[in-house]
Scaffold this motif. Structure first.
Motif, PDB file in Angstrom:
ATOM      1  N   THR A 200     -28.256   1.657 -40.198  1.00 51.28           N
ATOM      2  CA  THR A 200     -27.941   0.124 -40.646  1.00 51.28           C
ATOM      3  C   THR A 200     -27.803  -0.018 -42.025  1.00 51.28           C
ATOM      4  O   THR A 200     -27.420  -1.271 -42.459  1.00 51.28           O
ATOM      5  N   ASP A 201     -27.682   1.175 -42.995  1.00 58.38           N
ATOM      6  CA  ASP A 201     -27.649   0.715 -44.297  1.00 58.38           C
ATOM      7  C   ASP A 201     -26.362   0.172 -44.759  1.00 58.38           C
ATOM      8  O   ASP A 201     -26.124  -0.542 -45.434  1.00 58.38           O
ATOM      9  N   CYS A 202     -25.093   0.998 -44.198  1.00 56.51           N
ATOM     10  CA  CYS A 202     -24.094   0.365 -44.518  1.00 56.51           C
ATOM     11  C   CYS A 202     -23.238  -0.329 -43.455  1.00 56.51           C
ATOM     12  O   CYS A 202     -22.115  -1.012 -43.436  1.00 56.51           O
ATOM     13  N   ALA A 203     -23.969  -0.672 -42.350  1.00 58.11           N
ATOM     14  CA  ALA A 203     -23.312  -1.585 -41.103  1.00 58.11           C
ATOM     15  C   ALA A 203     -23.427  -3.047 -41.348  1.00 58.11           C
ATOM     16  O   ALA A 203     -24.556  -3.550 -42.214  1.00 58.11           O
ATOM     17  N   LYS A 204     -22.463  -3.709 -40.840  1.00 57.23           N
ATOM     18  CA  LYS A 204     -22.722  -5.280 -41.357  1.00 57.23           C
ATOM     19  C   LYS A 204     -22.968  -5.925 -40.040  1.00 57.23           C
ATOM     20  O   LYS A 204     -23.197  -7.078 -39.897  1.00 57.23           O
ATOM     21  N   THR A 205     -22.674  -5.293 -38.857  1.00 55.41           N
ATOM     22  CA  THR A 205     -23.316  -5.528 -37.670  1.00 55.41           C
ATOM     23  C   THR A 205     -24.490  -4.773 -36.989  1.00 55.41           C
ATOM     24  O   THR A 205     -24.495  -3.781 -37.335  1.00 55.41           O
ATOM     25  N   TRP A 206     -25.009  -5.307 -35.996  1.00 57.45           N
ATOM     26  CA  TRP A 206     -25.939  -4.721 -35.388  1.00 57.45           C
ATOM     27  C   TRP A 206     -25.602  -3.899 -34.072  1.00 57.45           C
ATOM     28  O   TRP A 206     -25.297  -4.360 -32.952  1.00 57.45           O
ATOM     29  N   ASN A 207     -25.388  -2.628 -34.553  1.00 53.74           N
ATOM     30  CA  ASN A 207     -24.436  -1.777 -33.478  1.00 53.74           C
ATOM     31  C   ASN A 207     -25.363  -1.479 -32.241  1.00 53.74           C
ATOM     32  O   ASN A 207     -24.643  -0.831 -31.326  1.00 53.74           O
ATOM     33  N   TRP A 208     -26.540  -1.332 -32.317  1.00 54.28           N
ATOM     34  CA  TRP A 208     -27.495  -0.868 -31.327  1.00 54.28           C
ATOM     35  C   TRP A 208     -27.219  -1.537 -30.060  1.00 54.28           C
ATOM     36  O   TRP A 208     -27.322  -1.019 -29.116  1.00 54.28           O
ATOM     37  N   VAL A 209     -26.818  -2.821 -30.021  1.00 56.03           N
ATOM     38  CA  VAL A 209     -26.269  -3.639 -28.772  1.00 56.03           C
ATOM     39  C   VAL A 209     -24.988  -3.104 -28.443  1.00 56.03           C
ATOM     40  O   VAL A 209     -24.585  -3.630 -27.317  1.00 56.03           O
ATOM     41  N   GLU A 210     -24.118  -2.678 -29.107  1.00 56.96           N
ATOM     42  CA  GLU A 210     -22.746  -2.374 -28.927  1.00 56.96           C
ATOM     43  C   GLU A 210     -22.638  -1.262 -28.035  1.00 56.96           C
ATOM     44  O   GLU A 210     -21.816  -0.790 -27.147  1.00 56.96           O
ATOM     45  N   THR A 211     -23.704  -0.230 -27.961  1.00 53.01           N
ATOM     46  CA  THR A 211     -23.758   1.165 -27.383  1.00 53.01           C
ATOM     47  C   THR A 211     -24.224   0.875 -25.796  1.00 53.01           C
ATOM     48  O   THR A 211     -25.192   0.046 -25.959  1.00 53.01           O
ATOM     49  N   PRO A 212     -23.934   1.664 -25.095  1.00 56.83           N
ATOM     50  CA  PRO A 212     -24.493   1.469 -23.774  1.00 56.83           C
ATOM     51  C   PRO A 212     -26.140   1.867 -23.522  1.00 56.83           C
ATOM     52  O   PRO A 212     -26.473   2.807 -24.132  1.00 56.83           O
ATOM     53  N   PHE A 213     -26.977   1.084 -22.754  1.00 54.66           N
ATOM     54  CA  PHE A 213     -28.286   1.272 -22.775  1.00 54.66           C
ATOM     55  C   PHE A 213     -28.487   2.220 -21.617  1.00 54.66           C
ATOM     56  O   PHE A 213     -27.357   2.482 -20.707  1.00 54.66           O
ATOM     57  N   PRO A 214     -29.517   3.029 -21.367  1.00 55.87           N
ATOM     58  CA  PRO A 214     -29.481   4.047 -20.356  1.00 55.87           C
ATOM     59  C   PRO A 214     -29.298   3.659 -18.870  1.00 55.87           C
ATOM     60  O   PRO A 214     -28.517   4.548 -18.294  1.00 55.87           O
ATOM     61  N   TRP A 215     -29.442   2.380 -18.729  1.00 50.65           N
ATOM     62  CA  TRP A 215     -29.177   1.989 -17.273  1.00 50.65           C
ATOM     63  C   TRP A 215     -27.598   1.610 -16.946  1.00 50.65           C
ATOM     64  O   TRP A 215     -27.467   1.332 -16.073  1.00 50.65           O
ATOM     65  N   GLU A 216     -27.011   1.545 -18.160  1.00 52.59           N
ATOM     66  CA  GLU A 216     -25.673   0.899 -18.099  1.00 52.59           C
ATOM     67  C   GLU A 216     -24.937   2.428 -17.777  1.00 52.59           C
ATOM     68  O   GLU A 216     -25.074   3.382 -18.250  1.00 52.59           O
ATOM     69  N   LEU A 217     -23.492   2.156 -17.114  1.00 55.07           N
ATOM     70  CA  LEU A 217     -22.466   3.063 -16.889  1.00 55.07           C
ATOM     71  C   LEU A 217     -22.321   3.800 -18.642  1.00 55.07           C
ATOM     72  O   LEU A 217     -21.981   2.967 -19.315  1.00 55.07           O
ATOM     73  N   GLY A 218     -22.345   5.192 -18.404  1.00 57.40           N
ATOM     74  CA  GLY A 218     -22.140   5.496 -19.809  1.00 57.40           C
ATOM     75  C   GLY A 218     -23.170   5.836 -20.705  1.00 57.40           C
ATOM     76  O   GLY A 218     -23.417   6.311 -21.867  1.00 57.40           O
ATOM     77  N   GLY A 219     -24.178   5.285 -20.126  1.00 59.34           N
ATOM     78  CA  GLY A 219     -25.699   5.350 -20.806  1.00 59.34           C
ATOM     79  C   GLY A 219     -26.260   6.969 -20.576  1.00 59.34           C
ATOM     80  O   GLY A 219     -25.627   7.787 -20.295  1.00 59.34           O
ATOM     81  N   ALA A 220     -27.731   6.865 -21.369  1.00 60.43           N
ATOM     82  CA  ALA A 220     -28.189   8.114 -21.391  1.00 60.43           C
ATOM     83  C   ALA A 220     -28.723   8.676 -20.090  1.00 60.43           C
ATOM     84  O   ALA A 220     -28.832  10.023 -19.915  1.00 60.43           O
TER      85      ALA A 220
END
Lengths: 141, 90
Positions: free
Chosen positions: B69-89
């Protein structure tokens, strides 16, 4: 008084147990296979034999029914039945009080490769016990 | 972990080192002075942290600890898939 064979079926010598005196009705080697006569002895042994038979389904009683009466009944039936349970002559807990659970102190040793550990469910090789056989079959140690 | 490995391989590697680390944790709970177990825990904690960091850099953070988050301007956490989503963990 129960009758005993002249020698134990497990092959162990009938010598007194040094750590603990045998319980009443128990033979010198501690093996449960050497009793061939009347099993009308202490409740502990009768219950154990009866419980075992009930679980194996040989007693003719409903599954899970394990009262003292059933145990005595099945214990008496043992007079005419061949005892098939494994020998307990090498029981390392021989002499310890019954009815207690024991967890030997674990030592950090025999550590598996991490990848293998994830597959078998433990990194400790000593805890890799799939338990694929029944208790009377010896299981995997 | 080499950079050429893909996402699934890196995830599996994280599973392996995380499991090893937690096995040591369980052992240390009852053997808090065992130096070999402590060394094992340190080793796999190091590997796990390194792998989590690499995963976060390449595929998005698996844990908030590695969310950059140091250099990020947006909250990237929600941009990557959650575990239950296709492509998640999962």
């Amino acid at each position: 008084m129960p009758e005993y064979k002249t020698s134990c079926s497990c092959g162990a010598a009938r010598t007194p147990i040094s750590r603990v005196q045998p319980a009443a009705g128990q033979s010198g080697c501690g093996c449960r296979n050497d009793r061939m006569g009347n099993t009308n002895n202490t409740g502990g042994m009768s219950n154990r034999m009866g419980y075992s038979n009930t679980r194996m389904g040989n007693s003719g009683s409903p599954a899970g029914y394990n009262s003292r009466r059933t145990a005595q009944y099945t214990g008496n039936r043992m007079n005419n039945m061949a005892v098939s349970c494994p020998s307990t002559c090498d029981d390392q807990l021989e002499g310890l009080p019954i009815g207690m659970g024991y967890v030997p102190w674990q030592v950090w040793q025999d550590i598996c490769d991490a990848q293998e550990g994830l597959q078998i469910g433990t990194i400790f090789a000593q805890l890799d016990k799939p338990f694929t056989e029944c208790a009377c079959g010896g299981g995997r140690k | 972990m080499k950079n050429g490995n893909d996402r699934a391989q890196l995830l599996h590697y994280i599973d392996v080192v995380s499991f090893a680390q937690y096995e040591a944790v369980l052992f240390l709970d009852t053997h808090p002075c065992d130096q070999e177990a402590m060394e094992y825990f340190r080793h796999y904690t190091k590997l796990r942290n390194k792998a989590l960091k690499e995963f976060a850099e390449r595929f998005g953070a698996l844990t908030l600890d590695t969310e950059e988050t140091d250099c990020a301007k947006t909250w990237n956490w929600v941009e990557t898939p959650f575990p239950w989503e296709l492509g998640g963990a999962c």
